[in-house]
Structure formats: C-alpha cells, structure tokens
Design a protein around this motif. Structure first.
Motif: not given
Length: 136
Positions: A23-27, A29-33, A36-42, A121-132
């Motif tokens: 899952l981390v590898q897929i994330l 790859q997707l974020n690289s494509e 931006s770090n759009v996808f996160i994994g728990a 990975y690569p960050m938690n949801l609160s960080t994603v929401l703050a960046i957004d």
C-alpha cells in the motif's frame, strides 16, 4: 478462529503483513504521479497489533478474548443472541472475533487524525486538512 490458545493465526498474520508495504508503494507512486500528497494510508494492522501485544497500555484487560462471540475466546461467529457477552465492553480490545471494540476504534481514529508515520503514511489526516485549508 484458528487459535488453540487465544493467539492470532500466524499464517493469516503473515498474509496481512504483505498488504501495508505494498500500500505504501502504491501511495508513493500515486502521489508522485499527481505531484502532491493527495492519498494517505492508515496502518490499522499495526494499531491492532499494538492492542494485541500490550492491551494494558490502552486500558484493556485482554486482547485474547472478544467481548461478544462463541466458542473458545469468543472467537467463533458473530455477536448474536446465542453469544457470550462480556460485562464491560470498554475493557476488551475486540468486540467480536473480527472487529475492534468501540473503545479500540476510538484509539484508531485518534491515530488516523493525529498519529505519526508509524501508523500513517505519508501524514495523518489533520495534517492533510491543515494543508488543504492553507491552500484554499
């Protein structure tokens, strides 16, 4: 279900351990494509393993017995009217043979919201929401 002593099935644990690294590898790859770090994994498997290996650290009395179920360790079937039911579900890490208890799920949600990279990975949801919020 496959346990004779309340431990997790090693065969099933090995199979589950293959998932998160992939899952981390897929994330990555997707974020690289996307650029931006759009996808996160728990890594909820690791969170569950922490409950299992040290239930007392989370205030649970056991991780070997489910609160509601049948058979040894309440490890058979879903929770039904025929099931054994624990007296206090807040001290059990697992509700039934398959699902974390409500209290365990609250710890999982806390990690998804604010956990470190051990669980997120690569960050938690609160960080994603703050960046957004900062970008809007």
């Amino acid at each position: 279900m496959r346990s004779r002593n309340g431990e997790c099935s090693q065969e099933l644990q090995r199979a589950a351990a293959l998932f998160n690294p992939q899952l981390v590898q897929i994330l990555q790859q997707l974020n690289s494509e996307i650029g931006s770090n759009v996808f996160i994994g728990a890594n909820t498997r690791q969170m569950n393993n922490d409950f299992i290996s040290n239930p007392g650290a989370f205030g649970f009395v056991t991780s070997k017995v489910a609160c509601c179920g049948q058979g040894p360790y309440n490890g058979l079937g879903l929770c039904t009217t025929a099931s054994n039911l624990c007296p206090d579900r807040d001290v059990y890490a697992f509700w039934d043979p398959f699902h974390p208890s409500e209290r365990a799920n609250s710890f999982i949600v806390q990690q998804i919201m604010s956990g470190n990279t051990e669980y997120m990975y690569p960050m938690n949801l609160s960080t994603v929401l703050a960046i957004d919020a900062a970008n809007n």
